[in-house]
Motif scaffolding. Structure first.
Motif, PDB file in Angstrom:
ATOM      1  N   UNK A   1       0.863  -1.183   0.000  1.00  0.00           N
ATOM      2  CA  UNK A   1       0.000   0.000   0.000  1.00  0.00           C
ATOM      3  C   UNK A   1       0.898   1.231   0.000  1.00  0.00           C
ATOM      4  N   UNK A   2       0.627   2.157  -0.928  1.00  0.00           N
ATOM      5  CA  UNK A   2       1.433   3.374  -1.028  1.00  0.00           C
ATOM      6  C   UNK A   2       0.541   4.607  -0.965  1.00  0.00           C
ATOM      7  N   UNK A   3       1.109   5.709  -0.507  1.00  0.00           N
ATOM      8  CA  UNK A   3       0.440   7.012  -0.472  1.00  0.00           C
ATOM      9  C   UNK A   3       1.348   8.027  -1.137  1.00  0.00           C
ATOM     10  N   UNK A   4       0.792   8.771  -2.106  1.00  0.00           N
ATOM     11  CA  UNK A   4       1.562   9.767  -2.847  1.00  0.00           C
ATOM     12  C   UNK A   4       0.685  10.978  -3.150  1.00  0.00           C
ATOM     13  N   UNK A   5       1.306  12.102  -3.514  1.00  0.00           N
ATOM     14  CA  UNK A   5       0.531  13.308  -3.820  1.00  0.00           C
ATOM     15  C   UNK A   5      -0.218  13.253  -5.154  1.00  0.00           C
ATOM     16  N   UNK A   6       0.343  12.554  -6.165  1.00  0.00           N
ATOM     17  CA  UNK A   6      -0.271  12.607  -7.492  1.00  0.00           C
ATOM     18  C   UNK A   6       0.216  11.427  -8.347  1.00  0.00           C
ATOM     19  N   UNK A   7      -0.343  11.293  -9.523  1.00  0.00           N
ATOM     20  CA  UNK A   7       0.035  10.176 -10.405  1.00  0.00           C
ATOM     21  C   UNK A   7       1.475  10.299 -10.901  1.00  0.00           C
ATOM     22  N   UNK A   8       1.963  11.522 -11.085  1.00  0.00           N
ATOM     23  CA  UNK A   8       3.368  11.676 -11.491  1.00  0.00           C
ATOM     24  C   UNK A   8       4.301  11.112 -10.425  1.00  0.00           C
ATOM     25  N   UNK A   9       3.980  11.380  -9.167  1.00  0.00           N
ATOM     26  CA  UNK A   9       4.796  10.855  -8.077  1.00  0.00           C
ATOM     27  C   UNK A   9       4.673   9.340  -8.003  1.00  0.00           C
ATOM     28  N   UNK A  10       3.481   8.816  -8.272  1.00  0.00           N
ATOM     29  CA  UNK A  10       3.287   7.364  -8.296  1.00  0.00           C
ATOM     30  C   UNK A  10       4.150   6.735  -9.389  1.00  0.00           C
ATOM     31  N   UNK A  11       4.166   7.325 -10.565  1.00  0.00           N
ATOM     32  CA  UNK A  11       4.984   6.814 -11.660  1.00  0.00           C
ATOM     33  C   UNK A  11       6.466   6.812 -11.274  1.00  0.00           C
ATOM     34  N   UNK A  12       6.905   7.888 -10.655  1.00  0.00           N
ATOM     35  CA  UNK A  12       8.301   7.980 -10.213  1.00  0.00           C
ATOM     36  C   UNK A  12       8.598   6.923  -9.154  1.00  0.00           C
ATOM     37  N   UNK A  13       7.688   6.730  -8.225  1.00  0.00           N
ATOM     38  CA  UNK A  13       7.859   5.720  -7.182  1.00  0.00           C
ATOM     39  C   UNK A  13       8.010   4.332  -7.791  1.00  0.00           C
ATOM     40  N   UNK A  14       7.141   4.013  -8.741  1.00  0.00           N
ATOM     41  CA  UNK A  14       7.196   2.702  -9.386  1.00  0.00           C
ATOM     42  C   UNK A  14       8.471   2.519 -10.201  1.00  0.00           C
ATOM     43  N   UNK A  15       8.787   3.515 -11.033  1.00  0.00           N
ATOM     44  CA  UNK A  15       9.929   3.395 -11.950  1.00  0.00           C
ATOM     45  C   UNK A  15      11.285   3.518 -11.264  1.00  0.00           C
ATOM     46  N   UNK A  16      11.391   4.442 -10.330  1.00  0.00           N
ATOM     47  CA  UNK A  16      12.704   4.761  -9.760  1.00  0.00           C
ATOM     48  C   UNK A  16      12.990   4.133  -8.403  1.00  0.00           C
ATOM     49  N   UNK A  17      11.968   3.642  -7.727  1.00  0.00           N
ATOM     50  CA  UNK A  17      12.213   3.059  -6.403  1.00  0.00           C
ATOM     51  C   UNK A  17      11.828   1.578  -6.347  1.00  0.00           C
ATOM     52  N   UNK A  18      10.588   1.264  -6.659  1.00  0.00           N
ATOM     53  CA  UNK A  18      10.136  -0.119  -6.500  1.00  0.00           C
ATOM     54  C   UNK A  18      10.742  -1.028  -7.563  1.00  0.00           C
ATOM     55  N   UNK A  19      10.653  -0.647  -8.837  1.00  0.00           N
ATOM     56  CA  UNK A  19      11.170  -1.518  -9.905  1.00  0.00           C
ATOM     57  C   UNK A  19      12.698  -1.563  -9.944  1.00  0.00           C
ATOM     58  N   UNK A  20      13.351  -0.674  -9.252  1.00  0.00           N
ATOM     59  CA  UNK A  20      14.823  -0.691  -9.179  1.00  0.00           C
ATOM     60  C   UNK A  20      15.337  -1.712  -8.164  1.00  0.00           C
ATOM     61  N   UNK A  21      14.449  -2.244  -7.337  1.00  0.00           N
ATOM     62  CA  UNK A  21      14.862  -3.292  -6.405  1.00  0.00           C
ATOM     63  C   UNK A  21      15.186  -4.529  -7.243  1.00  0.00           C
ATOM     64  N   UNK A  22      16.399  -5.063  -7.127  1.00  0.00           N
ATOM     65  CA  UNK A  22      16.833  -6.156  -8.007  1.00  0.00           C
ATOM     66  C   UNK A  22      15.919  -7.377  -8.025  1.00  0.00           C
TER      67      UNK A  22
END
Length: 159
Positions: free
Chosen positions: A109-130
């Motif tokens: 479960x995640x909480x973010x300000x907007x869809x742009x931040x969600x996209x960044x979270x997915x692309x740059x943080x979650x999917x970067x986990x090996x």
């Protein structure tokens, strides 16, 4: 094994769930016991792990986090569950991490300000986990009920 709760314990827990700052004297008045007995019961509930802590309920909307989403994560074969969970738990936008059985490995479960931040979270943080192989995301449109409070009832005494 569940801690055996009697009706008085349940009443105390309900009062504390409504307001964790309720004074022992007020709890005692409401359940018909002495404040010292309430203090002892609360201490036992804490020691048994029934009461895990006292928290402030913060409104995510008031802090600028109106968007909630659930991210279903599949990991690769070499993933170690505890390592992946630890890395996910370190991400500030992640509110909850659950190891699940089924098509996915984790439900986050995640909480973010907007869809742009969600996209960044997915692309740059979650999917970067090996160990993360893939993700699927569901955005919450409206929440009808949200709390982490289990239903309370007295547990029967062991015979």
């Amino acid at each position: 094994m569940a801690y055996p709760l009697d009706d008085t314990d349940v009443a105390i827990l309900r009062i504390l769930q409504e307001n964790a700052r309720t004074p022992n004297a007020e709890i005692a008045r409401r359940v018909g016991l002495a404040p010292s007995a309430i203090f002892q019961r609360i201490r036992k509930l804490e020691d048994a792990g029934v009461i895990r802590g006292y928290h402030v309920a913060v409104d995510p909307l008031a802090l600028g986090y109106p968007l909630m989403a659930f991210v279903m994560i599949q990991t690769n074969e070499l993933a170690r569950d505890h390592d992946t969970a630890a890395l996910l738990s370190q991400i500030p936008e992640v509110a909850e991490v659950h190891r699940v059985v089924g098509e996915d490995c984790f439900f986050v479960k995640v909480r973010v300000p907007c869809t742009d931040t969600l996209a960044h979270l997915l692309d740059e943080k979650i999917r970067r986990i090996p160990s993360v192989a893939s993700t699927r995301t569901t955005i919450v449109l409206k929440t009808m009920k949200e709390n982490g409070v289990p239903p309370l009832r007295a547990c029967p005494s062991p015979s």
